[in-house]
Design a protein around this motif. Structure first.
Motif, short mmCIF file in Angstrom:
data_model
loop_
_atom_site.label_atom_id
_atom_site.label_comp_id
_atom_site.label_asym_id
_atom_site.label_seq_id
_atom_site.Cartn_x
_atom_site.Cartn_y
_atom_site.Cartn_z
N LYS A 84 -1.39 -4.08 -1.80
CA LYS A 84 -2.82 -4.17 -2.08
C LYS A 84 -3.27 -5.61 -2.19
O LYS A 84 -4.41 -5.93 -1.92
N SER A 85 -2.36 -6.49 -2.62
CA SER A 85 -2.65 -7.91 -2.77
C SER A 85 -1.45 -8.72 -2.31
O SER A 85 -0.31 -8.33 -2.59
N LEU A 107 -4.39 -3.40 2.06
CA LEU A 107 -4.58 -4.78 1.59
C LEU A 107 -6.04 -5.05 1.27
O LEU A 107 -6.91 -4.87 2.11
N GLU A 108 -6.30 -5.48 0.05
CA GLU A 108 -7.64 -5.79 -0.41
C GLU A 108 -7.83 -7.26 -0.74
O GLU A 108 -8.93 -7.79 -0.64
N ASN A 109 -6.74 -7.92 -1.17
CA ASN A 109 -6.85 -9.29 -1.66
C ASN A 109 -5.79 -10.20 -1.09
O ASN A 109 -4.63 -9.83 -0.99
N SER A 112 -4.41 -15.94 -4.71
CA SER A 112 -5.46 -16.65 -5.44
C SER A 112 -6.01 -17.83 -4.63
O SER A 112 -5.37 -18.30 -3.68
N LEU A 133 -10.01 -5.27 3.68
CA LEU A 133 -10.08 -6.72 3.59
C LEU A 133 -11.09 -7.31 4.57
O LEU A 133 -11.68 -8.36 4.30
N GLU A 152 -13.52 -12.77 -0.16
CA GLU A 152 -12.28 -13.52 0.06
C GLU A 152 -12.55 -14.73 0.95
O GLU A 152 -11.66 -15.53 1.20
#
Length: 165
Positions: A84-85, A107-109, A112, A133, A152
């Motif tokens: 997911k990240s 996948l969303e993120n 950092s 995403l 993002e």
């Protein structure tokens, strides 16, 4: 293919490596344990590995942390994982020039902001078949893309070539 741990140390000139796809019931991490064993201290058997392609399945929800120890990695492709990240240790891949992300529908993120900004050599990012995403990585015509907590774009806008399909 069986590759005993003792043979791994003889692959010091390995530059490119691709793993997968596997059957859905195969656990990538159990297979990769053998390969990534060689990346853990004090081994570091692959000093020349610059390109890595990993093919996974949607039920594989994590990536092997040992990737972060590939100190000369310039190209990385991740295909079909269920993460997911992307983890913040991506920022340790300081030599990474090309990152390809394909068919990871959950996948969303990205990592950092700090981790993505640490990738100072990253010149090409390809994102394909990431429905969650895709919208979050598009530039916006207003300044909201830098303040929108779901965006993002601010993490990747410094990358010269971005291809999102």
């Amino acid at each position: 293919m069986d590759l005993p741990k003792g043979k791994l140390c003889s692959l010091t000139n390995l530059r490119s490596f691709g793993i997968g796809p596997f059957s859905e019931t195969t656990e990538l991490h159990s297979f990769l344990d053998l390969f990534f064993y060689a990346l853990q201290p004090p081994h570091y058997y692959f000093p020349s590995l610059s390109e890595l392609s990993l093919f996974g399945w949607p039920h594989w929800e994590s990536l092997p942390e040992q990737i972060q120890y590939l100190s000369v990695l310039t190209g990385l492709e991740l295909v079909g994982f269920g993460v997911k990240s992307l983890p913040d240790w991506f920022g340790k891949l300081s030599t990474l020039e090309q990152l390809g992300l394909w068919d990871c529908k959950k996948l969303e993120n990205l990592p950092s902001h700090q981790s993505m900004r640490s990738l100072t050599k990253l010149s090409e990012l390809q994102i394909d078949n990431y429905p969650l995403l895709k919208e979050r990585c598009k530039p916006e015509s207003t300044s909201s893309s830098t303040t929108d907590p779901n965006s993002e774009w601010s993490k990747i806008c410094h990358i010269p070539e971005i291809v999102i399909d």
